[in-house]
Design an enzyme around this catalytic site. Structure first.
Site, PDB file in Angstrom:
ATOM      1  CG  ASP A  32      -1.951   1.056   1.248  1.00 40.79           C
ATOM      2  OD1 ASP A  32      -2.456   1.391   0.166  1.00 40.79           O
ATOM      3  OD2 ASP A  32      -2.282   1.558   2.342  1.00 40.79           O
ATOM      4  CG  HIS A  33      -0.781   5.046   0.613  1.00 37.62           C
ATOM      5  ND1 HIS A  33      -1.010   6.129  -0.210  1.00 37.62           N
ATOM      6  CD2 HIS A  33      -1.964   4.780   1.210  1.00 37.62           C
ATOM      7  CE1 HIS A  33      -2.272   6.511  -0.094  1.00 37.62           C
ATOM      8  NE2 HIS A  33      -2.879   5.705   0.746  1.00 37.62           N
ATOM      9  CG  ASP A  39       0.526   7.849  -3.066  1.00 39.39           C
ATOM     10  OD1 ASP A  39       0.169   8.664  -3.937  1.00 39.39           O
ATOM     11  OD2 ASP A  39       0.279   7.985  -1.854  1.00 39.39           O
ATOM     12  CG  HIS A  71      -5.303   8.252   4.483  1.00 35.79           C
ATOM     13  ND1 HIS A  71      -4.589   8.927   3.528  1.00 35.79           N
ATOM     14  CD2 HIS A  71      -5.684   7.097   3.895  1.00 35.79           C
ATOM     15  CE1 HIS A  71      -4.529   8.207   2.419  1.00 35.79           C
ATOM     16  NE2 HIS A  71      -5.195   7.104   2.624  1.00 35.79           N
ATOM     17  N   GLY A  72      -7.114   7.749   8.563  1.00 38.14           N
ATOM     18  CA  GLY A  72      -6.946   7.779  10.011  1.00 38.14           C
ATOM     19  C   GLY A  72      -8.127   8.299  10.802  1.00 38.14           C
ATOM     20  CG  HIS A 121      -6.794   5.051  -0.328  1.00 36.80           C
ATOM     21  ND1 HIS A 121      -5.429   4.940  -0.098  1.00 36.80           N
ATOM     22  CD2 HIS A 121      -7.032   4.315  -1.438  1.00 36.80           C
ATOM     23  CE1 HIS A 121      -4.885   4.187  -1.030  1.00 36.80           C
ATOM     24  NE2 HIS A 121      -5.842   3.793  -1.864  1.00 36.80           N
ATOM     25  N   GLY A 122      -9.220   5.489   3.292  1.00 42.04           N
ATOM     26  CA  GLY A 122      -9.822   6.104   4.462  1.00 42.04           C
ATOM     27  C   GLY A 122     -11.197   5.550   4.765  1.00 42.04           C
ATOM     28  CB  THR A 182      -7.690   4.131  11.330  1.00 38.93           C
ATOM     29  OG1 THR A 182      -6.726   4.731  10.469  1.00 38.93           O
ATOM     30  CG2 THR A 182      -7.685   4.838  12.671  1.00 38.93           C
TER      31      THR A 182
END
Length: 280
Positions: free
Chosen positions: A83-84, A105, A181-182, A209-210, A234
């Site tokens: 990922d990323h 990314d 994200h997060g 994402h997220g 997360t």
């Protein structure tokens, strides 16, 4: 059992009645059996994604061997995804170790540089039957130590998405449509009209994402609107750490370590099961 790339895993998922695949961040090997229990309970294929930080911590080859072994013993079609990653050397390391999917990314770069680097990754990945994800736009929040401030958020445009897909032929495209994200203390607000227009313009699997912080209603609507891969990390990490803290505070120094980890893993299985059931 071989590891599946994203395209092959999506075919399995759709044959089993799922519209999208959940891709779940793994932080340590102790969490891994909990992921496969959730897959078994939901009769879902499994996509496990690894940050470069986790890959450096555990080792690329160890991750491949562990995931492949559990995929075979549990009879769960599984994709292992990096990922990323913005480092081409790390992507090559993952591919050569046996990862079956990678994300380049380049969202922080100018469009044409992002396209050129993505095409370079695709040229390498095709030699190994590895799928490639790319990203357009800037998704806010923090992931694996990388922070995007609110003022730096850039939503993906329809024209950019169309151009990028036409120029790269990427297998899946992560788009910025309102998630963060997060996020686990609030709720994200997905721009469903933007998502619908990008879906119509690209005819390519889109990635959200997220996924933590998205309401169940919004998640189902996003999946119906073209999202075919949903990243969640997360929420599982917060549950795992929280349960571990509770167990360690109550435990004794001569207790078996597994006593502290079992409640945490049970919580992870529950989170995964709930998320997977939203993708039908």
């Amino acid at each position: 059992m071989k590891l599946y790339n994203f395209n092959a895993l999506l075919d399995v998922a759709k044959a089993r009645g799922f519209k999208a695949i959940g891709s779940f961040n793994l932080h340590c090997l102790e969490m891994l059996p909990a992921y496969f229990r959730a897959a078994k309970e939901t009769h879902s294929p499994m996509m496990i994604q690894i940050s470069t930080g986790t890959a450096d911590y555990l080792g690329y080859k160890l991750l491949v061997d562990a995931v492949r072994s559990l995929a075979e013993s549990e009879d769960v079609p599984t994709c292992l995804h990096l990922d990323h990653c913005s480092e081409l050397t790390a992507i090559r390391t993952a591919i050569e170790a046996g990862f079956s999917s990678v994300m380049y990314d380049g969202s922080h770069l100018p469009m044409e540089e992002n396209i050129a680097n993505t095409r370079q990754v695709i040229d390498l990945a095709r030699q190994y039957n590895v799928s490639v994800e790319a990203e357009l736009g800037a998704i806010g929040g923090a992931e694996d130590g990388k922070q995007v401030a609110e003022e730096a958020i850039a939503f993906t445009t329809v024209e950019d998405a169309r151009h990028f897909v036409e120029q790269t032929g990427v297998d899946m495209l992560a788009v910025s449509v309102g998630t963060v994200h997060g996020l686990y203390t609030g709720k994200a607000h997905i721009q469903h009209q933007r998502l619908a227009e990008i879906t119509a313009a690209t005819h390519t699997p889109l990635v959200l994402h997220g996924g933590t912080g998205v309401s169940d209603e919004d998640m189902r609507r996003a999946v119906a609107g073209g999202i075919e891969k949903v990243n969640v990390g997360t929420e599982m990490n917060v549950q795992w750490v929280g349960r571990c803290k509770q167990a360690f505070e109550k435990g004794k120094v001569n207790d078996s370590v597994r006593k502290f980890l079992i409640p945490a893993n049970d919580a992870v299985t529950q989170v995964l099961t709930e998320k997977i059931n939203l993708f039908k």
